[in-house]
Design a protein around this motif. Structure first.
Motif, PDB file in Angstrom:
ATOM      1  N   TYR A   1       0.838  -1.195   0.000  1.00  0.00           N
ATOM      2  CA  TYR A   1       0.000   0.000   0.000  1.00  0.00           C
ATOM      3  C   TYR A   1       0.875   1.248   0.000  1.00  0.00           C
ATOM      4  O   TYR A   1       2.072   1.178   0.292  1.00  0.00           O
ATOM      5  CB  TYR A   1      -0.901   0.021   1.248  1.00  0.00           C
ATOM      6  N   PRO A   2       0.272   2.412  -0.259  1.00  0.00           N
ATOM      7  CA  PRO A   2       1.024   3.658  -0.085  1.00  0.00           C
ATOM      8  C   PRO A   2       1.507   3.799   1.364  1.00  0.00           C
ATOM      9  O   PRO A   2       0.829   3.358   2.296  1.00  0.00           O
ATOM     10  CB  PRO A   2      -0.009   4.746  -0.421  1.00  0.00           C
ATOM     11  N   ILE A   3       2.678   4.385   1.526  1.00  0.00           N
ATOM     12  CA  ILE A   3       3.231   4.569   2.873  1.00  0.00           C
ATOM     13  C   ILE A   3       2.260   5.359   3.746  1.00  0.00           C
ATOM     14  O   ILE A   3       2.094   5.081   4.934  1.00  0.00           O
ATOM     15  CB  ILE A   3       4.598   5.275   2.789  1.00  0.00           C
ATOM     16  N   ILE A   4       1.633   6.333   3.153  1.00  0.00           N
ATOM     17  CA  ILE A   4       0.586   7.089   3.837  1.00  0.00           C
ATOM     18  C   ILE A   4      -0.736   6.796   3.141  1.00  0.00           C
ATOM     19  O   ILE A   4      -0.838   6.984   1.924  1.00  0.00           O
ATOM     20  CB  ILE A   4       0.880   8.609   3.816  1.00  0.00           C
ATOM     21  N   PRO A   5      -1.753   6.288   3.830  1.00  0.00           N
ATOM     22  CA  PRO A   5      -1.871   6.157   5.278  1.00  0.00           C
ATOM     23  C   PRO A   5      -1.271   4.873   5.849  1.00  0.00           C
ATOM     24  O   PRO A   5      -1.207   4.732   7.066  1.00  0.00           O
ATOM     25  CB  PRO A   5      -3.383   6.168   5.485  1.00  0.00           C
ATOM     26  N   GLY A   6      -0.872   3.908   5.019  1.00  0.00           N
ATOM     27  CA  GLY A   6      -0.261   2.683   5.523  1.00  0.00           C
ATOM     28  C   GLY A   6      -1.219   1.514   5.601  1.00  0.00           C
ATOM     29  O   GLY A   6      -2.441   1.682   5.643  1.00  0.00           O
ATOM     30  N   ALA A   7      -0.643   0.322   5.642  1.00  0.00           N
ATOM     31  CA  ALA A   7      -1.441  -0.910   5.565  1.00  0.00           C
ATOM     32  C   ALA A   7      -2.421  -1.051   6.717  1.00  0.00           C
ATOM     33  O   ALA A   7      -3.528  -1.560   6.544  1.00  0.00           O
ATOM     34  CB  ALA A   7      -0.505  -2.121   5.517  1.00  0.00           C
TER      35      ALA A   7
ATOM     36  N   TYR B   1      -7.641   4.460  -1.648  1.00  0.00           N
ATOM     37  CA  TYR B   1      -6.220   4.103  -1.553  1.00  0.00           C
ATOM     38  C   TYR B   1      -6.029   2.704  -2.144  1.00  0.00           C
ATOM     39  O   TYR B   1      -6.671   1.754  -1.707  1.00  0.00           O
ATOM     40  CB  TYR B   1      -5.737   4.132  -0.108  1.00  0.00           C
ATOM     41  N   ARG B   2      -5.128   2.591  -3.104  1.00  0.00           N
ATOM     42  CA  ARG B   2      -4.978   1.336  -3.837  1.00  0.00           C
ATOM     43  C   ARG B   2      -4.089   0.339  -3.114  1.00  0.00           C
ATOM     44  O   ARG B   2      -3.071   0.694  -2.530  1.00  0.00           O
ATOM     45  CB  ARG B   2      -4.383   1.610  -5.219  1.00  0.00           C
ATOM     46  N   SER B   3      -4.473  -0.928  -3.213  1.00  0.00           N
ATOM     47  CA  SER B   3      -3.575  -2.012  -2.838  1.00  0.00           C
ATOM     48  C   SER B   3      -2.816  -2.440  -4.085  1.00  0.00           C
ATOM     49  O   SER B   3      -3.118  -1.999  -5.197  1.00  0.00           O
ATOM     50  CB  SER B   3      -4.363  -3.184  -2.245  1.00  0.00           C
TER      51      SER B   3
END
Length: 290
Positions: free
Chosen positions: A45-51, A95-97
């Motif tokens: 995932y994107p670092i922000i917001p995080g997994a 937010y994309r996986s």
């Protein structure tokens, strides 16, 4: 029937191992489902917001199916810059996986190769625009090209499992999606209604109250519907509430499981929902015979 008898089955083929339920349709069964199935801890995932804000399951689509889930709540957005299957990415609140449509096709195909008489509902709950509008026409083409022979025709949605098996040895996947003129309604069923609390950060008490209200007058059996049994914390994201779910949906304690179609949960593998669903489906099939 004793608990020991009910527990004598494997999670990966619990439907085929329970031939009594062949008299029921996918709309009549109680099915264990996974909320936001394309966002799991094995994806990136994107670092922000995080997994920890985004992951709703422990493992891949295959792992979810292997562990007994039979309805996958999947949410896509469209990435016009993506290559081939990468144009369709799974997402949670935008937010994309790292999962894309090819991962879903490959996992469903592999699972059904191993277990050809299990049935799966693919609940495309969201098809979101990205930097450009969602390409429904391309989505339709890709779905039918790569999954087509496995899709149950929409007109057969109400048939019992036994009839579906007689009609085809391949058609095991019911596909639902939001309406769009580009989607072939021969194969795409209507979007599944989700009974959700409407509260973004639902706590356990609010969730229990919501479920009680829904099950006072649950939707009928003419089409699939999904009960959102999930909790979310503004501090930590999706919450593991398997202890509460195991208590609430235990058939020996309440009729909640029996009243449901799809029970849609986070971190599904930690619950006892597969066992509960199998138990109440045997009861439903028995009541049908009487």
């Amino acid at each position: 029937m004793s608990n020991s008898t009910l527990d004598n089955y494997a999670l990966n083929n619990w439907m085929a191992a329970t031939p009594a339920i062949d008299t029921l349709s996918l709309c009549e069964l109680t099915l264990p489902g996974t909320h936001n199935a394309g966002c799991d801890w094995k994806a990136s995932y994107p670092i922000i917001p995080g997994a920890h804000w985004l992951a709703c399951q422990h493992g891949s689509f295959y792992a979810q199916l292997h562990n007994g889930a039979r309805a996958l709540d999947v949410r896509l957005d469209f990435d016009s810059k993506g290559v081939e299957f990468g144009k369709f990415r799974f997402q949670h609140n935008g937010y994309r996986s790292s999962r894309n449509l090819l991962n879903l096709f490959a996992d469903v195909d592999l699972f059904l190769q191993h277990h050809p008489d299990e049935f799966v509902i693919l609940d495309f709950h969201e098809l979101k625009d990205g930097t450009e509008p969602f390409d429904y026409r391309l989505f339709n083409e890709v779905m039918l090209r790569y999954l087509g022979r496995k899709i149950i025709p929409a007109g057969n949605m109400h048939l019992p499992l036994g009839e579906l098996k007689k009609i085809s040895s391949d058609q095991r996947v019911l596909v639902t999606a939001p309406w769009n003129i580009a989607l072939d309604r021969t194969w795409f069923c209507r979007k599944i209604e989700h009974k959700w609390s409407g509260i973004g950060d639902t706590n356990v008490a609010e969730l229990e109250k919501h479920i009680i209200e829904v099950l006072k007058s649950p939707p009928g059996e003419w089409e699939p519907w999904s009960l959102s049994a999930t909790s979310y914390s503004v501090l930590g994201g999706p919450v593991d509430i398997h202890a509460q779910l195991d208590s609430w949906f235990d058939p020996e304690k309440s009729d909640w499981s029996e009243k449901c179609n799809i029970i849609n949960t986070d971190f599904f593998e930690e619950t006892k929902l597969v066992s509960y669903c199998r138990t109440v489906n045997i009861k439903k099939a028995s009541n049908r015979i009487k």
